[in-house]
Design a protein around this motif. Structure first.
Motif, PDB file in Angstrom:
ATOM      1  N   ASN A   1      37.305  30.440  53.578  1.00 27.76           N
ATOM      2  CA  ASN A   1      36.867  31.033  52.319  1.00 27.76           C
ATOM      3  C   ASN A   1      36.417  32.462  52.589  1.00 27.76           C
ATOM      4  OD1 ASN A   1      35.786  31.670  49.846  1.00 27.76           O
ATOM      5  ND2 ASN A   1      34.035  30.280  49.994  1.00 27.76           N
TER       6      ASN A   1
ATOM      7  N   TYR B   1      41.766  40.594  39.920  1.00 25.48           N
ATOM      8  CA  TYR B   1      41.132  39.989  41.105  1.00 25.48           C
ATOM      9  C   TYR B   1      39.640  40.328  41.177  1.00 25.48           C
ATOM     10  CZ  TYR B   1      39.630  39.462  45.939  1.00 25.48           C
ATOM     11  OH  TYR B   1      38.915  39.130  47.067  1.00 25.48           O
TER      12      TYR B   1
ATOM     13  N   SER C   1      35.843  34.731  50.004  1.00 24.85           N
ATOM     14  CA  SER C   1      35.456  35.268  48.694  1.00 24.85           C
ATOM     15  C   SER C   1      34.516  36.455  48.868  1.00 24.85           C
ATOM     16  CB  SER C   1      34.784  34.184  47.863  1.00 24.85           C
ATOM     17  OG  SER C   1      35.721  33.181  47.539  1.00 24.85           O
TER      18      SER C   1
ATOM     19  N   LYS D   1      36.244  38.083  39.810  1.00 23.56           N
ATOM     20  CA  LYS D   1      35.485  37.131  40.610  1.00 23.56           C
ATOM     21  C   LYS D   1      35.538  37.407  42.100  1.00 23.56           C
ATOM     22  CE  LYS D   1      33.801  33.889  37.815  1.00 23.56           C
ATOM     23  NZ  LYS D   1      32.374  33.482  37.811  1.00 23.56           N
ATOM     24  N   ARG D   2      36.611  38.055  42.568  1.00 19.62           N
ATOM     25  CA  ARG D   2      36.853  38.238  44.003  1.00 19.62           C
ATOM     26  C   ARG D   2      36.814  36.921  44.760  1.00 19.62           C
ATOM     27  NH1 ARG D   2      34.735  44.012  46.501  1.00 19.62           N
ATOM     28  NH2 ARG D   2      36.056  45.335  45.137  1.00 19.62           N
ATOM     29  N   PHE D   3      37.439  35.891  44.193  1.00 18.35           N
ATOM     30  CA  PHE D   3      37.585  34.603  44.859  1.00 18.35           C
ATOM     31  C   PHE D   3      38.852  34.657  45.717  1.00 18.35           C
ATOM     32  CE2 PHE D   3      35.161  31.593  41.711  1.00 18.35           C
ATOM     33  CZ  PHE D   3      33.964  32.170  42.101  1.00 18.35           C
TER      34      PHE D   3
ATOM     35  N   TYR E   1      37.230  25.350  43.130  1.00 15.14           N
ATOM     36  CA  TYR E   1      36.801  26.665  43.579  1.00 15.14           C
ATOM     37  C   TYR E   1      37.039  26.862  45.090  1.00 15.14           C
ATOM     38  CZ  TYR E   1      34.812  28.664  39.299  1.00 15.14           C
ATOM     39  OH  TYR E   1      34.647  29.231  38.059  1.00 15.14           O
ATOM     40  N   PRO E   2      36.890  28.112  45.558  1.00  9.37           N
ATOM     41  CA  PRO E   2      37.273  28.453  46.933  1.00  9.37           C
ATOM     42  C   PRO E   2      36.642  27.607  48.033  1.00  9.37           C
ATOM     43  CG  PRO E   2      36.960  30.454  45.677  1.00  9.37           C
ATOM     44  CD  PRO E   2      36.512  29.337  44.792  1.00  9.37           C
TER      45      PRO E   2
ATOM     46  N   TYR F   1      42.268  34.197  43.156  1.00  4.89           N
ATOM     47  CA  TYR F   1      41.933  33.767  41.787  1.00  4.89           C
ATOM     48  C   TYR F   1      41.995  34.993  40.891  1.00  4.89           C
ATOM     49  CZ  TYR F   1      40.273  29.291  43.670  1.00  4.89           C
ATOM     50  OH  TYR F   1      40.188  28.055  44.281  1.00  4.89           O
TER      51      TYR F   1
END
Length: 418
Positions: A330, A408, A332, A411-413, A314-315, A352
């Protein structure tokens, strides 16, 4: 002893000349005042200027040559008194000029020495400073504005000036442009808060970004800086897209589940980081999670799909890993507009999304809910209606804005490389 001199005005060509006639003495001193033969009402006709010369205990007049017939007396005045005058009188003949030590002074209609005052005549404006001397060949700040005066003391208008390698402009009112646009020759220019024209600079205002080129003109065509392309609206100069041209790397060189590592390396290489790494050597530095928690590191193996395990990183741990090689953060939660802003600033973003932009397929895990069909790629461009990606599993291509943003926004990761 007091000697009184009278000045008479006569005309020679386009210049008015003063001739000094000393009563009882002969001393002729020409002084020129700029004027045009067509100028009317200048109050210079028949102007008589009177100057008093007083003798004192240190001044003597010799060789006066006074004959029985009463010939004109010619005094000998010491050089120090005739050429080195350090002060000028505060009161003089009204509406007259005086030049001392290469400086010009003016007495107003009341005969008072002009200080901190404008004077307009002959179609030009002049300024007399705090000591009464006319501003000449200089820049000067008057109140809150900057002005330029030429060798004749005239305020310069509609005038470009070069200083310290920068360009400045003085408008029709003589004021230096500051935080203002200038339109001419079908082009637009901008002068900043310091008065300097913006050359090779981006300008942000009204929610948009613009660019002023090497000649200072607003760019209204697509252009390239370094390896980055910019897309411009030809009508208003708004930059409405960019392409960073990040390198494409195929994730399948190392494994079916290596999209996160590959996308990160694409972004790093685009910014000039980790150039001594290829995907084979880079992925070996990736942090892993022994219990398969993607919030701590990569879960499981990246070579092939392992069902029942969420194979991703993960980010937060991805950004921490990337920080070992460059400026990686990060971000996010960023909106699509935030991503566009990063791209415009030349920063690729690891995003992501979902495989083939499909609807999300969720799975429940001990650490939370994951998107089982998630996919990671490098976002390196956008233009109206489209985004550009370096997809480790699919190549380099443009995708519709609706497909990208729908995927996108699940999750907006996002992780940015600056």
């Amino acid at each position: 002893m007091e000697i009184r001199k009278h000045f008479k005005l006569y005309k020679s060509g386009k210049k008015w000349c003063y001739a000094a006639i000393v009563v009882g003495l002969l001393m002729v001193t020409p002084t020129f005042a700029k004027a045009d033969s067509t100028t009317e009402n200048q109050n210079l006709n028949n102007v008589e200027i009177t100057q008093n010369i007083s003798s004192d205990s240190n001044q003597t007049l010799t060789n006066q040559n006074i004959s029985d017939e009463g010939k004109i007396q010619v005094p000998v005045i010491p050089q120090s008194q005739s050429n080195n005058i350090d002060e000028i009188s505060e009161i003089g003949k009204p509406n007259t000029f005086n030049t001392i030590n290469n400086k010009t002074y003016y007495y107003d209609n009341n005969g008072v020495l002009s200080k901190n005052q404008w004077y307009t005549n002959w179609g030009h404006s002049y300024y007399f400073g705090p000591d009464g001397a006319r501003y000449t060949n200089q820049l000067a700040q008057i109140n809150d504005d900057m002005y330029s005066f030429d060798a004749q003391g005239m305020m310069q208008t509609d005038y470009f000036q070069q200083r310290n390698g920068k360009t400045y402009y003085f408008g029709a009112d003589g004021k230096e442009y500051k935080d203002r646009f200038y339109n001419n020759w079908g082009r637009t220019y901008y002068f900043g808060d310091d008065g300097a024209r913006w050359d090779n600079r981006f300008y942000n205002n009204w929610g948009h970004t613009y660019y002023f080129g090497g000649d200072g003109a607003l760019q209204k065509q697509n252009f390239t800086l370094g390896h980055q392309n910019y897309y411009v609206d030809p009508n208003n100069g708004i930059i409405n897209g960019t392409l960073l041209n990040a390198p494409y790397i195929n994730q399948y060189q190392v494994g079916d589940m290596a999209c996160e590592a590959t996308a990160l390396l694409e972004a790093l290489h685009n910014k000039g980081y980790a150039n001594n790494y290829n995907i084979q050597s880079f992925i070996k530095t990736m942090p892993t999670s022994p219990n398969g928690n993607p919030n701590e590191g990569f879960g499981g193996g990246y070579q092939r799909v392992t069902y029942g395990i969420f194979q991703s990183i993960y980010p937060e741990p991805l950004a921490k890993w990337g920080s070992r090689f460059g400026n990686v953060q990060n971000i996010s939660g960023s909106s699509p507009a935030d991503l566009q802003s990063q791209l415009l600033n030349g920063n690729p973003v690891v995003v992501y999304v979902t495989m083939h932009w499909a609807a999300p397929q969720y799975g429940n895990y001990f650490w939370g809910v994951g998107v089982n069909n998630s996919h990671v790629m490098t976002l390196d461009g956008y233009r109206p209606g489209y985004y550009h990606v370096e997809d480790p599993a699919g190549g380099s291509y443009w995708v519709s804005a609706s497909n990208f943003e729908n995927s996108y926004n699940i999750k907006r990761f996002a992780v940015v490389v600056k």
